[in-house]
Write a protein that holds these residues in place. Structure first.
Motif, PDB file in Angstrom:
ATOM      1  N   LEU A 209       0.798  -1.376  -0.053  1.00 34.62           N
ATOM      2  CA  LEU A 209       0.009   0.249  -0.016  1.00 34.62           C
ATOM      3  C   LEU A 209       0.800   1.190  -0.069  1.00 34.62           C
ATOM      4  CD1 LEU A 209      -3.072  -0.960   2.557  1.00 34.62           C
ATOM      5  CD2 LEU A 209      -2.897  -0.833  -0.009  1.00 34.62           C
ATOM      6  N   GLY A 210       2.138   1.251   0.657  1.00 35.26           N
ATOM      7  CA  GLY A 210       3.027   2.169   0.274  1.00 35.26           C
ATOM      8  C   GLY A 210       2.790   3.315   1.458  1.00 35.26           C
ATOM      9  N   LEU A 211       2.116   2.964   2.572  1.00 37.62           N
ATOM     10  CA  LEU A 211       1.930   3.928   3.577  1.00 37.62           C
ATOM     11  C   LEU A 211       3.085   4.571   4.195  1.00 37.62           C
ATOM     12  CD1 LEU A 211      -0.947   1.816   5.407  1.00 37.62           C
ATOM     13  CD2 LEU A 211      -1.231   3.805   3.858  1.00 37.62           C
ATOM     14  N   THR A 212       3.086   5.922   4.265  1.00 38.38           N
ATOM     15  CA  THR A 212       4.097   6.573   5.064  1.00 38.38           C
ATOM     16  C   THR A 212       4.336   6.136   6.498  1.00 38.38           C
ATOM     17  OG1 THR A 212       3.788   8.427   3.757  1.00 38.38           O
ATOM     18  CG2 THR A 212       5.136   8.877   5.562  1.00 38.38           C
ATOM     19  N   GLU A 213       3.411   5.916   7.173  1.00 38.69           N
ATOM     20  CA  GLU A 213       3.234   5.539   8.565  1.00 38.69           C
ATOM     21  C   GLU A 213       2.353   4.169   8.324  1.00 38.69           C
ATOM     22  OE1 GLU A 213       5.086   5.871  11.062  1.00 38.69           O
ATOM     23  OE2 GLU A 213       5.770   8.098  10.768  1.00 38.69           O
ATOM     24  N   THR A 214       2.272   3.287   9.431  1.00 37.33           N
ATOM     25  CA  THR A 214       1.368   2.308   9.460  1.00 37.33           C
ATOM     26  C   THR A 214       0.667   2.199  10.853  1.00 37.33           C
ATOM     27  OG1 THR A 214       0.948  -0.199   9.270  1.00 37.33           O
ATOM     28  CG2 THR A 214       3.062   0.636  10.445  1.00 37.33           C
ATOM     29  N   VAL A 215      -0.171   1.239  11.234  1.00 37.88           N
ATOM     30  CA  VAL A 215      -0.845   1.426  12.420  1.00 37.88           C
ATOM     31  C   VAL A 215      -0.146   1.379  13.594  1.00 37.88           C
ATOM     32  CG1 VAL A 215      -3.012   0.258  13.663  1.00 37.88           C
ATOM     33  CG2 VAL A 215      -2.805   0.285  11.234  1.00 37.88           C
ATOM     34  N   VAL A 241      -8.477   4.478  12.801  1.00 36.05           N
ATOM     35  CA  VAL A 241      -7.480   3.646  12.445  1.00 36.05           C
ATOM     36  C   VAL A 241      -6.975   4.129  10.952  1.00 36.05           C
ATOM     37  CG1 VAL A 241      -6.504   1.396  11.802  1.00 36.05           C
ATOM     38  CG2 VAL A 241      -7.409   1.688  13.991  1.00 36.05           C
ATOM     39  N   VAL A 242      -8.277   3.809  10.166  1.00 35.57           N
ATOM     40  CA  VAL A 242      -7.989   4.228   8.628  1.00 35.57           C
ATOM     41  C   VAL A 242      -7.762   5.290   8.338  1.00 35.57           C
ATOM     42  CG1 VAL A 242      -9.397   3.695   6.450  1.00 35.57           C
ATOM     43  CG2 VAL A 242      -9.576   1.893   8.218  1.00 35.57           C
ATOM     44  N   GLU A 243      -8.685   6.459   8.567  1.00 32.24           N
ATOM     45  CA  GLU A 243      -8.591   7.770   8.203  1.00 32.24           C
ATOM     46  C   GLU A 243      -7.121   8.591   8.526  1.00 32.24           C
ATOM     47  OE1 GLU A 243     -10.422   9.534   6.208  1.00 32.24           O
ATOM     48  OE2 GLU A 243     -12.132   8.570   5.706  1.00 32.24           O
ATOM     49  N   PRO A 244      -6.531   8.225   9.446  1.00 28.16           N
ATOM     50  CA  PRO A 244      -5.581   8.866  10.074  1.00 28.16           C
ATOM     51  C   PRO A 244      -4.228   8.420   9.202  1.00 28.16           C
ATOM     52  CG  PRO A 244      -6.613   8.355  11.903  1.00 28.16           C
ATOM     53  CD  PRO A 244      -7.208   7.708  10.918  1.00 28.16           C
ATOM     54  N   LEU A 245      -4.317   7.483   8.400  1.00 30.37           N
ATOM     55  CA  LEU A 245      -3.244   6.603   7.935  1.00 30.37           C
ATOM     56  C   LEU A 245      -3.233   7.234   6.402  1.00 30.37           C
ATOM     57  CD1 LEU A 245      -3.364   2.780   8.644  1.00 30.37           C
ATOM     58  CD2 LEU A 245      -1.954   4.456   9.519  1.00 30.37           C
ATOM     59  N   THR A 246      -4.200   7.668   5.800  1.00 31.29           N
ATOM     60  CA  THR A 246      -3.878   8.068   4.476  1.00 31.29           C
ATOM     61  C   THR A 246      -5.051   9.053   4.056  1.00 31.29           C
ATOM     62  OG1 THR A 246      -3.657   7.319   2.200  1.00 31.29           O
ATOM     63  CG2 THR A 246      -5.201   5.975   3.585  1.00 31.29           C
ATOM     64  N   ASP A 247      -4.779   9.786   2.739  1.00 32.39           N
ATOM     65  CA  ASP A 247      -5.835  10.688   2.349  1.00 32.39           C
ATOM     66  C   ASP A 247      -6.220  10.183   0.912  1.00 32.39           C
ATOM     67  OD1 ASP A 247      -5.972  12.599   4.349  1.00 32.39           O
ATOM     68  OD2 ASP A 247      -3.890  13.473   3.492  1.00 32.39           O
ATOM     69  N   ASP A 248      -5.572   8.986   0.605  1.00 33.22           N
ATOM     70  CA  ASP A 248      -5.899   8.601  -0.774  1.00 33.22           C
ATOM     71  C   ASP A 248      -7.154   7.678  -0.551  1.00 33.22           C
ATOM     72  OD1 ASP A 248      -4.754   7.556  -3.628  1.00 33.22           O
ATOM     73  OD2 ASP A 248      -5.430   5.758  -2.729  1.00 33.22           O
ATOM     74  N   LEU A 249      -8.351   8.175  -1.625  1.00 30.87           N
ATOM     75  CA  LEU A 249      -9.473   7.471  -1.713  1.00 30.87           C
ATOM     76  C   LEU A 249      -9.728   6.080  -1.753  1.00 30.87           C
ATOM     77  CD1 LEU A 249     -11.747  10.384  -3.088  1.00 30.87           C
ATOM     78  CD2 LEU A 249     -11.469   9.890  -0.598  1.00 30.87           C
ATOM     79  N   ILE A 252      -8.113   4.066   1.290  1.00 32.75           N
ATOM     80  CA  ILE A 252      -9.137   4.349   2.314  1.00 32.75           C
ATOM     81  C   ILE A 252     -10.167   3.072   2.190  1.00 32.75           C
ATOM     82  CG2 ILE A 252     -10.821   5.484   3.442  1.00 32.75           C
ATOM     83  CD1 ILE A 252      -9.129   8.152   3.041  1.00 32.75           C
ATOM     84  N   GLU A 253     -10.661   3.139   1.029  1.00 31.89           N
ATOM     85  CA  GLU A 253     -11.713   2.030   0.720  1.00 31.89           C
ATOM     86  C   GLU A 253     -11.389   0.588   1.054  1.00 31.89           C
ATOM     87  OE1 GLU A 253     -15.208   2.381   0.466  1.00 31.89           O
ATOM     88  OE2 GLU A 253     -14.737   4.471   0.841  1.00 31.89           O
ATOM     89  N   ALA A 254      -9.949   0.328   0.426  1.00 28.38           N
ATOM     90  CA  ALA A 254      -9.547  -0.896   0.592  1.00 28.38           C
ATOM     91  C   ALA A 254      -9.252  -1.448   2.094  1.00 28.38           C
ATOM     92  CB  ALA A 254      -8.232  -0.895  -0.051  1.00 28.38           C
ATOM     93  N   LEU A 255      -8.691  -0.277   2.707  1.00 25.15           N
ATOM     94  CA  LEU A 255      -8.564  -0.537   4.368  1.00 25.15           C
ATOM     95  C   LEU A 255      -9.882  -0.699   5.119  1.00 25.15           C
ATOM     96  CD1 LEU A 255      -5.649   1.710   5.056  1.00 25.15           C
ATOM     97  CD2 LEU A 255      -5.447  -0.654   4.845  1.00 25.15           C
ATOM     98  N   LYS A 256     -10.824   0.153   4.698  1.00 29.08           N
ATOM     99  CA  LYS A 256     -11.998  -0.124   5.273  1.00 29.08           C
ATOM    100  C   LYS A 256     -12.878  -1.238   5.018  1.00 29.08           C
ATOM    101  CE  LYS A 256     -16.622   2.364   5.503  1.00 29.08           C
ATOM    102  NZ  LYS A 256     -17.422   3.599   4.699  1.00 29.08           N
ATOM    103  N   ASP A 257     -12.817  -1.960   3.916  1.00 24.13           N
ATOM    104  CA  ASP A 257     -13.425  -3.212   3.367  1.00 24.13           C
ATOM    105  C   ASP A 257     -12.469  -4.019   4.095  1.00 24.13           C
ATOM    106  OD1 ASP A 257     -15.125  -2.153   1.811  1.00 24.13           O
ATOM    107  OD2 ASP A 257     -13.978  -2.501  -0.083  1.00 24.13           O
TER     108      ASP A 257
END
Length: 263
Positions: A209-215, A241-249, A252-257
Motif C-alpha cells: 500500500l505504500g503507507l508513510t506510517e502504519t498502524v 485507524v483508517v482515516e489517520p493513515l492516508t488521504d488516498d480514497l 481508504i476504501e481498501a482498508l475500510k473493506d
C-alpha cells in the motif's frame, strides 16, 4: 511543549530488557536513545521509568523550529530590565531532572551541537549568551528518541551523535502484549482488543500500500477507547485507524473493506 511526569503510575508493559537497560544507563550517567516508529510506547516508557526512579521528567517535543535557544534559555524584557530566563535543558541540568527530547532529529542542527558536551564524560552545558559553563547535576539524564524509518536524509542522526548514547530499538508489541495494553488502557473487552490487534498487524504487513506510517499501538488504543465509550466498532476503526493513515480514497476504501471483515 513542556510536561512533568504525573503522580499516577503510568501503565507500561515491558517487551524486553529495556527497563533494566535504562536503570543501568541512568546509574552510569550515559545518555539514552530510543529508536522506533511512532506510537510504539517510547514516550510512555520514559514516563514510566521517571516514575520508577522518582525523578522529575521534562519532555520537549522537537520540531523543525526547535533551536538551542529554546532549550538553553534567552534574555527577556521584564519591566525596565532585561533578565535571563533558563530554558528547559538548563533547568534539568541544574536541578538533576530527566530531560526527554522527543524526535530529536526533527530539531535544528544547533540543538545537536548544544547537547554534545552533555553527552560525553564532561557533562557540561555551555551558555554562550551568559559566558557560563554549568556542570550537570549528578542526577541529570538526557534521553532522546527518533524514528529511523521516517526520518531520512538530512534528518538522520549522525553516527557521531548516536555513538554518544546507549540505544534501544522499539517496535510494535507482539499480539498478546498489545492486547493486554489495549485492555489495560481502555477497559475494552479482550475479544474486541484481539480483533483490533489483528487489524493492526494485518495492515502493518500490507507493505504494497505504500503507507508513510502504519498502524501504531496509539491508534489502536484510540479505537478501543471510542468503542468502549459506545461508538459502533466499524465506525470507530474507520475514524481512529483508517482515516489517520492516508488521504488516498482508493486506499481508504481498501482498508475500510479489510477492517469491516475483521471487526
Amino acid at each position: 511543549m513542556l510536561t512533568d511526569n504525573l503522580i499516577k503510575i503510568p501503565y507500561y508493559q515491558a517487551t524486553g530488557k529495556e527497563t533494566e537497560i535504562f536503570v543501568h544507563s541512568y546509574s552510569n550517567k550515559i545518555p539514552f536513545l530510543l529508536k522506533g516508529p511512532t506510537g510504539t510506547g517510547k514516550s510512555r516508557f520514559i514516563e514510566f521509568m521517571a516514575h520508577q526512579l522518582n525523578k522529575k521528567l521534562i519532555t520537549i517535543s522537537c520540531h523543525e523550529e526547535t533551536s538551542s535557544t529554546d532549550l538553553i534559555g534567552r534574555f527577556i524584557i521584564k519591566g525596565a530590565e532585561t533578565v535571563w530566563l533558563d530554558g528547559p535543558l538548563t533547568t534539568a541540568v541544574k536541578e538533576g531532572s530527566i530531560i526527554y527530547l522527543d524526535e530529536i532529529a526533527e530539531a535544528r542542527p544547533d540543538v545537536i551541537v548544544a547537547i554534545h558536551s552533555l553527552t560525553d564524560h564532561r557533562r557540561l552545558l555551555f551558555i554562550d549568551k551568559l559566558g557560563e559553563t554549568i556542570q550537570a547535576h549528578d542526577d541529570f539524564m538526557l534521553v532522546a528518541s527518533f524514528n529511523p524509518g521516517y526520518q531520512r536524509g538530512f534528518k538522520e542522526l549522525k553516527p557521531s551523535t548516536r555513538q554518544r548514547f546507549i540505544a534501544v530499538s522499539f517496535d510494535y508489541p507482539e499480539p498478546k502484549i498489545e492486547t493486554e495494553i489495549l485492555v489495560n488502557e481502555t477497559n475494552i473487552d479482550s475479544d474486541t482488543a484481539k480483533k483490533l490487534v489483528a487489524i493492526g498487524n494485518k495492515i502493518r504487513n500490507l507493505t504494497e500500500l505504500g503507507l508513510t506510517e502504519t498502524v501504531s499501538t496509539r491508534l489502536l488504543v484510540d479505537a478501543a477507547k471510542i468503542i468502549h465509550s459506545g461508538l459502533p466498532k466499524r465506525l470507530a476503526v474507520h475514524v481512529a485507524v483508517v482515516e489517520p493513515l492516508t488521504d488516498d480514497l482508493q486506499t481508504i476504501e481498501a482498508l475500510k473493506d479489510l477492517c469491516n471483515l475483521m471487526i
